[in-house]
Design a protein around this motif. Structure first.
Motif, PDB file in Angstrom:
ATOM      1  N   GLY A 160       0.812  -1.215   0.000  1.00  0.00           N
ATOM      2  CA  GLY A 160       0.000   0.000   0.000  1.00  0.00           C
ATOM      3  C   GLY A 160       0.842   1.260   0.000  1.00  0.00           C
ATOM      4  O   GLY A 160       2.052   1.234  -0.257  1.00  0.00           O
ATOM      5  N   GLU A 161       0.200   2.367   0.305  1.00  0.00           N
ATOM      6  CA  GLU A 161       0.885   3.660   0.311  1.00  0.00           C
ATOM      7  C   GLU A 161       1.843   3.764   1.499  1.00  0.00           C
ATOM      8  O   GLU A 161       1.598   3.207   2.564  1.00  0.00           O
ATOM      9  CB  GLU A 161      -0.144   4.798   0.413  1.00  0.00           C
ATOM     10  N   PHE A 162       2.942   4.489   1.294  1.00  0.00           N
ATOM     11  CA  PHE A 162       3.799   4.863   2.417  1.00  0.00           C
ATOM     12  C   PHE A 162       3.069   5.953   3.196  1.00  0.00           C
ATOM     13  O   PHE A 162       2.604   6.937   2.609  1.00  0.00           O
ATOM     14  CB  PHE A 162       5.148   5.394   1.931  1.00  0.00           C
ATOM     15  N   MET A 163       2.964   5.790   4.507  1.00  0.00           N
ATOM     16  CA  MET A 163       2.245   6.749   5.347  1.00  0.00           C
ATOM     17  C   MET A 163       3.216   7.401   6.319  1.00  0.00           C
ATOM     18  O   MET A 163       4.020   6.723   6.975  1.00  0.00           O
ATOM     19  CB  MET A 163       1.132   6.058   6.126  1.00  0.00           C
ATOM     20  N   LEU A 164       3.149   8.727   6.411  1.00  0.00           N
ATOM     21  CA  LEU A 164       3.988   9.491   7.325  1.00  0.00           C
ATOM     22  C   LEU A 164       3.178   9.814   8.575  1.00  0.00           C
ATOM     23  O   LEU A 164       2.139  10.474   8.498  1.00  0.00           O
ATOM     24  CB  LEU A 164       4.451  10.780   6.656  1.00  0.00           C
ATOM     25  N   HIS A 165       3.646   9.340   9.728  1.00  0.00           N
ATOM     26  CA  HIS A 165       2.939   9.535  10.990  1.00  0.00           C
ATOM     27  C   HIS A 165       3.706  10.530  11.855  1.00  0.00           C
ATOM     28  O   HIS A 165       4.931  10.407  12.034  1.00  0.00           O
ATOM     29  CB  HIS A 165       2.790   8.208  11.731  1.00  0.00           C
ATOM     30  N   PRO A 166       3.027  11.537  12.404  1.00  0.00           N
ATOM     31  CA  PRO A 166       3.699  12.553  13.217  1.00  0.00           C
ATOM     32  C   PRO A 166       4.133  11.995  14.566  1.00  0.00           C
ATOM     33  O   PRO A 166       3.712  10.899  14.955  1.00  0.00           O
ATOM     34  CB  PRO A 166       2.625  13.630  13.376  1.00  0.00           C
ATOM     35  N   PRO A 167       4.970  12.739  15.300  1.00  0.00           N
ATOM     36  CA  PRO A 167       5.393  12.280  16.636  1.00  0.00           C
ATOM     37  C   PRO A 167       4.194  12.091  17.550  1.00  0.00           C
ATOM     38  O   PRO A 167       3.215  12.848  17.485  1.00  0.00           O
ATOM     39  CB  PRO A 167       6.280  13.425  17.140  1.00  0.00           C
ATOM     40  N   GLY A 168       4.244  11.120  18.411  1.00  0.00           N
ATOM     41  CA  GLY A 168       3.161  10.874  19.354  1.00  0.00           C
ATOM     42  C   GLY A 168       1.904  10.458  18.628  1.00  0.00           C
ATOM     43  O   GLY A 168       1.934   9.760  17.622  1.00  0.00           O
ATOM     44  N   SER A 169       0.769  10.886  19.102  1.00  0.00           N
ATOM     45  CA  SER A 169      -0.518  10.558  18.491  1.00  0.00           C
ATOM     46  C   SER A 169      -1.188  11.845  18.042  1.00  0.00           C
ATOM     47  O   SER A 169      -1.884  12.507  18.807  1.00  0.00           O
ATOM     48  CB  SER A 169      -1.407   9.811  19.494  1.00  0.00           C
ATOM     49  N   GLY A 170      -0.927  12.232  16.782  1.00  0.00           N
ATOM     50  CA  GLY A 170      -1.517  13.463  16.271  1.00  0.00           C
ATOM     51  C   GLY A 170      -1.033  14.691  17.001  1.00  0.00           C
ATOM     52  O   GLY A 170      -1.804  15.601  17.283  1.00  0.00           O
ATOM     53  N   ALA A 214       0.275  18.215  18.109  1.00  0.00           N
ATOM     54  CA  ALA A 214       0.106  19.577  17.578  1.00  0.00           C
ATOM     55  C   ALA A 214      -0.903  19.629  16.435  1.00  0.00           C
ATOM     56  O   ALA A 214      -0.797  20.438  15.534  1.00  0.00           O
ATOM     57  CB  ALA A 214       1.456  20.113  17.109  1.00  0.00           C
ATOM     58  N   GLY A 215      -1.880  18.720  16.471  1.00  0.00           N
ATOM     59  CA  GLY A 215      -2.921  18.742  15.455  1.00  0.00           C
ATOM     60  C   GLY A 215      -2.500  18.174  14.113  1.00  0.00           C
ATOM     61  O   GLY A 215      -3.246  18.279  13.136  1.00  0.00           O
ATOM     62  N   LEU A 216      -1.301  17.583  14.013  1.00  0.00           N
ATOM     63  CA  LEU A 216      -0.840  17.018  12.746  1.00  0.00           C
ATOM     64  C   LEU A 216      -1.500  15.678  12.489  1.00  0.00           C
ATOM     65  O   LEU A 216      -1.768  14.909  13.408  1.00  0.00           O
ATOM     66  CB  LEU A 216       0.685  16.855  12.774  1.00  0.00           C
ATOM     67  N   GLU A 217      -1.759  15.393  11.231  1.00  0.00           N
ATOM     68  CA  GLU A 217      -2.391  14.138  10.847  1.00  0.00           C
ATOM     69  C   GLU A 217      -1.431  13.303  10.013  1.00  0.00           C
ATOM     70  O   GLU A 217      -0.484  13.814   9.412  1.00  0.00           O
ATOM     71  CB  GLU A 217      -3.664  14.421  10.041  1.00  0.00           C
ATOM     72  N   SER A 218      -1.682  12.005   9.979  1.00  0.00           N
ATOM     73  CA  SER A 218      -0.898  11.125   9.115  1.00  0.00           C
ATOM     74  C   SER A 218      -1.174  11.480   7.667  1.00  0.00           C
ATOM     75  O   SER A 218      -2.297  11.823   7.304  1.00  0.00           O
ATOM     76  CB  SER A 218      -1.254   9.662   9.389  1.00  0.00           C
ATOM     77  N   ARG A 219      -0.136  11.410   6.822  1.00  0.00           N
ATOM     78  CA  ARG A 219      -0.282  11.796   5.423  1.00  0.00           C
ATOM     79  C   ARG A 219       0.318  10.758   4.499  1.00  0.00           C
ATOM     80  O   ARG A 219       1.267  10.052   4.854  1.00  0.00           O
ATOM     81  CB  ARG A 219       0.407  13.145   5.174  1.00  0.00           C
ATOM     82  N   VAL A 220      -0.241  10.685   3.299  1.00  0.00           N
ATOM     83  CA  VAL A 220       0.308   9.808   2.269  1.00  0.00           C
ATOM     84  C   VAL A 220       1.592  10.422   1.734  1.00  0.00           C
ATOM     85  O   VAL A 220       1.677  11.633   1.518  1.00  0.00           O
ATOM     86  CB  VAL A 220      -0.702   9.627   1.118  1.00  0.00           C
ATOM     87  N   MET A 221       2.608   9.599   1.533  1.00  0.00           N
ATOM     88  CA  MET A 221       3.864  10.050   0.935  1.00  0.00           C
ATOM     89  C   MET A 221       3.856   9.641  -0.536  1.00  0.00           C
ATOM     90  O   MET A 221       4.283   8.548  -0.903  1.00  0.00           O
ATOM     91  CB  MET A 221       5.057   9.458   1.675  1.00  0.00           C
TER      92      MET A 221
END
Length: 497
Positions: free
Chosen positions: A453-463, A465-472
Motif C-alpha cells: 500500500g501507500e507509504f504513510m507518514l505519521h507525526p510524533p506521538g498521536s496526532g 500539535a494537530g498534525l495528521e498522518s499523510r500519504v507520501m
C-alpha cells in the motif's frame, strides 16, 4: 455553499480572533505574541479568504475578457473604460503587475464555456463542446484547487495535439487530457504548485512523445550563448540551453557541489573529508559554481575527469519505460518519452537513442507497485542498483511538499535494521533528503507501509500539535507505468492514425 457565504464564513473566523482587532501599524506586534499553533491557524484562515476572493476575481476577469474582445472594438468594456486590453483593465483594478494581471485573465478565459461546435442551424443555439479542462474549472470553482494550482496544471498540460486522422481522434485525445487533468487534481494536495506544474508537463510529454520531439527540436534551435561588456568593462553572458546541454550542466554542478547543497551523508570514507572541506569553504555557491565552470573550461577534453570532479563524476541518468517505446517518425527518430532521473524532465526518443549508444542501459524489472526484487538482510545498505530502482520509483524525497531530487537523497529503512530486524528490501525502503531523514530519526516521526500500500507518514506521538498522518506520494515521472488513473489502464496510449 454559496460563494459569498463561504467568504463571509472565512472572514467571520477572523472576527473571532479578538487579538487581531488592532490598527494596521499594531498588527505585527499582535501577531508576534501568538503561539505557534495560533500563528499557523490565522495564516491558514487568511489564505482561505485569499483563495475564495481569488476565485471571485478570476471569474470577474473572465467576464471582463469576454466583454473586451477585439471584435467588440471601441464598444468593448476595456475600451469604454479607457484601456487597450482586458489585461490592462484588470491590472488597473488590482494594482498588481502586468504578469499577475495576464495570469488572472488567462486563468479566467479558461473558465469560459467551450467554443460552438459547428453550424447548429438557423435559430438554433449552437452546441457547445465541453473543453478538456472542464474538471479543472469545476475543481477551482468548488474550492478543490487554488487559482495557482489550476494555472500550473492547465499550462503544464497545454492543449492536446491536433488530430491526425479523424474527428474520432480529437475526441480520444481530449478524453486523454481530461483524464490526465483529473489525475493531477487528485495529486494537487500532495505537491507544491511548482512540482504540480512540472508533473503536468511530464504527463503531457508521456501522452504526446511526438510533440516532445518537436519541443526538444525548438529548444535546440533556440540555443545560444550571448556575451556583452557593460559600461564599466564588466563582462557578462546569458546562455539559453537546449535540453541535453542544460541537463549536463546541472549534472556537472550537482556532482561538484552536492555536499554543499544538501546531498546525502552516506559517502565513501575517502570522500567525506573533501565534502567537509566543501561545506566549510567561505565562497558562496554562485562563486563556487563559477570557479567550477572555469575549471571545466580550462581542463577541456585533455584532462582526466577525476582531476576536475574528484570521485563523484557527473552524468545524466535517464529513466525509460521499456514497453512505452513507440515507432519511428518519417525522419527515423524514435517516438518515445523518457525522463531524467533528477527532476523528471522529459527527454525525446532521439536523446534516448544517443544515450543508449554512448552509455548502455541498466534494466530493472518491477512488480505492479513499482518494487524490484528483494535482497533480504544480507547487507545493511541499499545497493547501487537498488538506489537506481528507488530513484525510478520515488522520483526524489517523498516527504510531502519536498522537491529535493533523487541524487540528493538517502535511502531510509521503514523497518529499523536493529530494532525491527528490518530487511534491505525495496518495498521497505524510501528516499528522503538529508534534512527530512534526520528530522525523522531525531523528532519522532515514523513511516509505515502495509504490504504494497501507500507509504504513510505519521507525526510524533498521536496526532501531536494537530498534525495528521499523510500519504507520501511518489514524485516519479514514470509513475503512470504502474499506477495509471482508475478505469483506464491504456490512458497513455495515443490513438493510432
Amino acid at each position: 455553499m454559496a460563494i459569498l457565504s463561504e467568504l463571509r464564513e472565512a472572514v467571520d473566523a477572523f472576527a473571532a480572533r479578538s487579538a487581531l482587532d488592532v490598527e494596521r501599524d499594531e498588527l505585527l506586534a499582535a501577531v508576534r505574541v501568538l503561539s505557534g499553533d495560533d500563528l499557523i491557524d490565522i495564516a491558514a484562515r487568511a489564505y482561505a479568504v485569499i483563495h475564495t476572493a481569488q476565485c471571485v476575481a478570476t471569474v470577474a476577469a473572465a467576464v471582463i475578457a469576454e466583454r473586451s474582445t477585439r471584435e467588440q472594438g471601441h464598444g468593448g468594456l476595456a475600451a469604454v473604460k479607457g484601456h487597450k486590453t482586458a489585461r490592462d483593465l484588470v491590472q488597473a483594478i488590482s494594482g498588481g503587475t502586468k504578469a499577475d494581471a495576464a495570469r488572472t485573465v488567462r486563468l479566467g478565459e479558461s473558465l469560459l464555456d467551450g467554443e460552438p461546435a459547428g453550424d447548429a442551424g438557423v435559430g438554433a443555439r449552437p452546441a457547445v463542446v465541453t473543453p478538456w479542462h472542464d474538471p479543472l474549472r469545476r475543481a477551482m470553482l468548488s474550492g478543490g484547487l487554488t487559482a495557482a494550482q489550476h494555472d500550473g496544471i492547465y499550462r503544464g498540460l497545454g492543449e492536446p495535439p491536433a488530430a491526425e486522422s479523424s474527428a474520432v481522434d480529437s475526441v480520444l485525445l481530449r478524453e486523454a487530457w481530461t483524464l490526465a487533468a483529473t489525475q493531477l487534481i487528485a495529486e494537487a494536495a500532495h505537491l507544491s504548485v511548482e512540482e504540480l506544474a512540472r508533473r503536468a508537463r511530464q504527463v503531457r510529454d508521456a501522452l504526446d512523445p511526438a510533440g516532445l520531439e518537436e519541443r526538444f527540436a525548438r529548444r535546440y534551435e533556440a540555443r545560444s550563448f550571448v556575451r556583452w561588456t557593460d559600461a564599466e568593462g564588466g563582462r557578462h553572458a546569458r546562455i539559453d540551453f537546449d535540453d541535453d546541454g542544460g541537463e549536463l550542466i546541472e549534472a556537472i554542478i550537482a556532482a561538484a557541489l552536492r555536499p554543499r547543497r544538501g546531498g546525502p551523508r552516506f559517502v565513501a570514507e575517502d570522500e567525506r573529508r573533501a565534502a567537509d572541506d566543501l561545506v566549510a569553504d567561505p565562497r558562496t555557491n554562485d562563486q563556487l559554481t563559477y570557479d567550477l565552470m572555469m575549471g571545466v573550461l580550462r581542463a577541456g577534453a585533455l584532462a582526466d575527469a577525476a582531476d576536475v570532479f574528484g570521485a563523484r563524476q557527473p552524468g545524466v541518468r535517464m529513466v525509460v519505460v521499456k514497453d512505452a517505446v513507440g515507432p519511428r517518425d518519417p525522419f527515423g527518430r524514435l517516438i518515445a518519452a523518457g525522463n531524467v532521473e533528477d527532476g523528471g524532465n522529459a527527454i525525446p526518443g532521439s536523446m534516448i537513442e544517443r544515450a543508449i549508444c554512448e552509455s548502455g542501459t541498466v534494466q530493472i524489472t518491477v512488480d505492479s507497485c513499482g518494487n524490484p526484487l528483494d535482497v533480504g538482510r544480507e547487507q545493511r545498505l541499499f545497493t547501487p542498483r537498488q538506489r537506481i530502482a528507488l530513484a525510478a520509483r520515488d522520483g526524489g524525497c517523498r516527504w510531502p511538499g519536498c522537491d529535493v531530487p533523487a541524487s540528493y537523497c538517502e535511502a531510509h529503512h521503514c523497518d529499523e535494521w536493529s530494532a525491527d530486524h528490518g530487511r534491505t528490501d525495496i518495498d521497505r525502503g524510501i528516499l528522503l533528503c538529508r534534512h527530512h531523514h534526520m528530522m525523522l530519526h531525531n523528532n519522532g516521526w515514523r513511516i509505515a507501509r502495509e504490504g504494497k500500500g501507500e507509504f504513510m507518514l505519521h507525526p510524533p506521538g498521536s496526532g501531536a500539535a494537530g498534525l495528521e498522518s499523510r500519504v507520501m506520494a511518489s514524485r516519479s515521472a514514470v509513475r503512470w507505468a504502474w499506477d495509471p488513473p482508475p478505469k483506464r489502464a491504456s490512458w497513455r496510449e495515443r490513438p493510432a492514425a
